[in-house]
Design an enzyme around this catalytic site. Structure first.
Site, short mmCIF file in Angstrom:
data_model
loop_
_atom_site.label_atom_id
_atom_site.label_comp_id
_atom_site.label_asym_id
_atom_site.label_seq_id
_atom_site.Cartn_x
_atom_site.Cartn_y
_atom_site.Cartn_z
N ASP A 89 8.61 -7.79 1.05
CA ASP A 89 7.17 -7.52 1.09
C ASP A 89 6.38 -8.80 0.89
O ASP A 89 6.44 -9.42 -0.18
CB ASP A 89 6.82 -6.53 -0.03
N SER B 204 0.47 1.09 -2.35
CA SER B 204 -0.23 -0.18 -2.41
C SER B 204 -1.41 -0.08 -3.38
O SER B 204 -1.20 0.19 -4.56
CB SER B 204 -0.66 -0.58 -0.99
N GLN B 205 -2.65 -0.31 -2.94
CA GLN B 205 -3.78 -0.13 -3.84
C GLN B 205 -3.73 1.25 -4.49
O GLN B 205 -4.05 1.40 -5.68
CB GLN B 205 -5.10 -0.27 -3.08
N TYR C 230 -5.53 -0.03 0.34
CA TYR C 230 -6.70 -0.89 0.48
C TYR C 230 -7.28 -0.82 1.89
O TYR C 230 -6.56 -0.95 2.87
CB TYR C 230 -6.32 -2.33 0.15
N HIS D 87 6.06 -4.30 3.26
CA HIS D 87 5.04 -3.53 2.54
C HIS D 87 5.06 -2.05 2.90
O HIS D 87 4.40 -1.25 2.23
CB HIS D 87 3.65 -4.13 2.80
#
Length: 318
Positions: free
Chosen positions: A271, A185-186, A91, A300
């Site tokens: 996370d 992630s994204q 992201y 994360h």
């Protein structure tokens, strides 16, 4: 500290996310509409000065025929079709600089790194605009067009991802039977979505993936970007049901329920950005062969380079 329920609970956790009745129809129509446009891949060699990796500036047609950019990195001197990795950015990031992210090409893969439309100013460079406007939204991408699945930003992004796979499979340097999708992630959430929407994908690597398990994450996670949605709903109080309906079409949990490609996940138990339960919500729903790397003392960043090394071993073993 741990940010969620203990690991034994995560291993049996099931998301409460419901699948819309027309989920498959919505996405089949979306992908079919995108494929009415010629993918029209254009490559332009970039003089990077690198001796071991050749880099090309790539453009292809994504959602709505919009031109999407990326980098194609190939081991220098490769003379036969290669296994390929199509990578989606986290992201706020984009495709980055031409000489960044050399791991996959240095490992013997063709690497198509897709730009994220309208992103790429948070922590890495982007070069693809999003020509579609939206109504009022909270800062960021997560609420752009959120009042409707048809107008939501992630409809365009995930469709771009499907078309990136289509683009990769047309290239002479790539073996069309060995195209996998990867993301963090994204990007991990996008990999799960694209893996479900493009049955041609050989494998999925989803590292600390999100967005996933919206019902739990929005209720318990006050970190951005989740908070973009709660900020929006704090003002648009009458839109809760509609927003929840929209998000169900883009939740990694629902895509995982239609998976056909083998997958490698990862999760950091500390996370605070993507709750471990949201990762396990998608992982436990994933219907194809799968494995997950659990990093008990990581956030994360997940396993960082160790995640990449494990992902490479996973893909080479296919």
């Amino acid at each position: 500290m741990n940010t969620d329920i203990p690991l034994p609970g995560l291993e049996v956790y099931r998301s409460s996310q419901l699948e819309p009745e027309d989920f498959l129809q919505f996405w089949a129509s979306t992908v079919a509409d995108s494929r009415t446009h010629d993918v029209d891949v254009v490559l332009e060699r970039v003089d990077t000065g690198l001796e071991t990796v050749d880099v090309y500036d790539v453009t292809f047609s994504g959602f709505g025929g919009h031109r999407i950019r990326g980098w194609l990195r190939i081991p220098a001197g490769a003379n036969e079709p290669l296994p390929a990795v199509v990578e989606f950015a986290g992201y706020g990031g984009g495709r980055g600089h031409a000489i960044e992210n050399l791991f996959w090409a240095s490992s013997g893969f063709a690497h198509l790194h897709m730009d994220s439309r309208g992103q790429g100013s948070g922590w890495s460079l982007g070069a693809t605009p999003d020509p579609v406007g939206s109504g009022p939204h909270a800062p960021g991408m997560w609420t752009q067009g959120i009042e409707s699945p048809e107008s939501y930003y992630y409809r365009r992004l995930y469709t771009d991802g499907v078309r990136a796979v289509d683009a990769a499979r047309t290239l002479p340097a790539i073996d069309p039977r060995r195209v996998s999708v990867v993301g963090v992630s994204q990007g991990g959430g996008a990999a799960i979505a694209v893996g479900a929407l493009a049955p041609e994908v050989q494998a999925v690597v989803a590292l600390v993936p999100g967005p996933s398990d919206f019902p739990r994450s929005l209720a318990l996670n006050d970190r951005y970007p989740w908070r973009e949605v709660t900020d929006y709903l704090a003002v648009h109080r009458g839109s809760v049901a509609q927003v929840e309906r929209t998000l169900a079409y883009f939740d990694a949990v629902n895509f995982a329920r239609h998976a056909t490609a083998p997958a490698r996940f990862s999760v950091g138990l500390m996370d605070p950005v993507v709750l471990p339960s949201s990762v396990f919500g998608a992982y436990n729903a994933y219907t194809a062969p799968k494995g997950i790397a659990v990093w008990p003392y990581n956030g994360h960043e997940g396993g960082g380079p160790d995640d990449l090394l494990q992902a490479r071993r996973f893909l080479l073993a296919l």
